[in-house]
Write an enzyme that holds these catalytic residues in place. Structure first.
Site, PDB file in Angstrom:
ATOM      1  N   HIS A  51       0.964  -1.007   0.204  1.00 27.46           N
ATOM      2  CA  HIS A  51      -0.037   0.026   0.080  1.00 27.46           C
ATOM      3  C   HIS A  51       0.978   1.154  -0.079  1.00 27.46           C
ATOM      4  O   HIS A  51       1.920   1.357   0.756  1.00 27.46           O
ATOM      5  CB  HIS A  51      -0.994   0.101   1.402  1.00 27.46           C
ATOM      6  CG  HIS A  51      -1.683   1.077   1.405  1.00 27.46           C
ATOM      7  ND1 HIS A  51      -1.731   1.934   2.706  1.00 27.46           N
ATOM      8  CD2 HIS A  51      -2.715   2.082   0.454  1.00 27.46           C
ATOM      9  CE1 HIS A  51      -2.595   2.848   2.410  1.00 27.46           C
ATOM     10  NE2 HIS A  51      -3.031   2.954   1.051  1.00 27.46           N
ATOM     11  N   HIS A  71       0.720  10.767  -1.772  1.00 25.75           N
ATOM     12  CA  HIS A  71      -0.506  10.617  -1.273  1.00 25.75           C
ATOM     13  C   HIS A  71      -0.821  12.006  -0.578  1.00 25.75           C
ATOM     14  O   HIS A  71      -2.023  12.511  -0.661  1.00 25.75           O
ATOM     15  CB  HIS A  71      -0.557   9.411  -0.311  1.00 25.75           C
ATOM     16  CG  HIS A  71      -1.982   9.111   0.325  1.00 25.75           C
ATOM     17  ND1 HIS A  71      -2.333   9.909   1.475  1.00 25.75           N
ATOM     18  CD2 HIS A  71      -2.702   8.089   0.115  1.00 25.75           C
ATOM     19  CE1 HIS A  71      -3.604   9.364   1.642  1.00 25.75           C
ATOM     20  NE2 HIS A  71      -3.873   8.269   1.010  1.00 25.75           N
TER      21      HIS A  71
END
Length: 311
Positions: free
Chosen positions: A38, A73
């Site tokens: 992830h 992110h």
């Protein structure tokens, strides 16, 4: 004569043993699992996640207007992670190519798929189409090397809003116009949102895929950040049930972010095909446990990510 006969019988023994091995491999009924690292947004993180057991990774692609600019992110993100690791988009794709091209010094045979989490939430309809074009051109140039010995991994394009189906339409149009329609065999799609005010129904998701011209190659995700309560996985169970139904349109189901051994077991019991995690070794450990190693295994490149494996 006897020597000749012995040689013939010996050859047949080897052939039959090989055939039995092939049949045994093909007869493996265990569910293949994609272990997705992830938020792998910096190139230095790629080998770390692969060495920890991931056979796939997920990266977050941010845009300036319709231009994919960074793998990044930002805050907030999962607990315990550095939210601001990043790389230029083109460099990131080129590095992925290195890790997935046989013969390259960085090549990892077990690295078979990556998910691009496309942060298109703020784009208008015209920008969404242009973004699809830019992603297609970026992958073609920097990952597939214009069709000349590029990376071999499968790609899943994950979009945060079912209204962004035009992204997929334009993406496909560009590859066809560039003479590389064959590369669409390597591409899957995920339309899983928006999450607010509530998730769209699966019928609405299915309709969005129809509008996108997608029939097959569908990955569908569900999940929560790792600092949120687990909940009852009702949505995940609904997606798995739809995957396995007669009119199912879903190829694979994956769940995020799974960092605990107990959650990994629960997700596998529900019937997922992929697990997105900050700790790939946790998934590997569970796959090797009694009660799981006979039902599940780590997916390999020979496993078709667009094939439905029902419960």
């Amino acid at each position: 004569m006897y020597v000749h006969l012995a040689l013939i019988l010996g050859c047949w023994t080897v052939i039959l043993q090989g055939a039995e091995t092939d049949v045994g491999e093909r007869a493996d009924k265990r569910r293949p699992i994609w272990n997705l690292g992830h938020m792998v947004n910096a190139v230095k993180q790629i080998p770390t996640f692969l060495n920890d057991g991931a056979n796939a990774i997920e990266a977050d692609i941010t845009f300036k207007g319709a231009v994919p600019t960074y793998s990044y992110h930002g805050t907030p993100c999962d607990f315990g992670r550095d939210c601001i690791r990043w790389e230029y988009f083109d460099v990131f794709l080129q590095t992925l190519r290195d890790y997935t091209t046989p013969g390259n010094s960085k090549y990892y045979e077990k690295f078979i798929l990556f998910v691009l989490d496309l942060k298109t939430g703020s784009l208008n309809n015209n920008e969404v189409r242009k973004a699809g074009e830019n992603i297609a051109k970026g992958l073609l140039k920097n990952y597939w090397n214009n069709g000349n010995n590029g990376g071999r991994a499968y790609v899943v394009l994950s979009l945060p809003d079912i209204a962004h189906y035009e992204f997929i339409r334009r993406f496909k149009e560009v590859l066809k116009a560039e003479g590389h329609e064959n590369l669409l065999d390597k591409v899957g799609y995920d339309l899983s949102g928006p999450y607010l005010p509530s998730l769209p129904s699966l019928d609405s998701v299915h309709e969005a895929f129809r509008k996108a011209g997608v029939d097959g190659h569908v990955w569908l995700s569900d999940g929560l950040t790792n600092w949120a309560p687990l909940g009852d996985m009702a949505r995940l169970k609904e997606i798995v049930e739809r995957r396995d139904s007669e009119n199912g349109f879903i190829s694979k189901v994956y769940y995020w972010s799974v960092d605990k051994y107990s959650t990994t077991r629960t997700a596998l019991d529900v019937g997922v095909d992929g697990i997105m995690t900050n700790f790939p070794y946790v998934i590997i450990d569970v796959l090797n446990e009694n009660g799981y190693k006979d039902k599940y295994r780590l997916a390999t490149y020979d496993d078709n990510p667009w094939e439905t494996f029902k419960k």
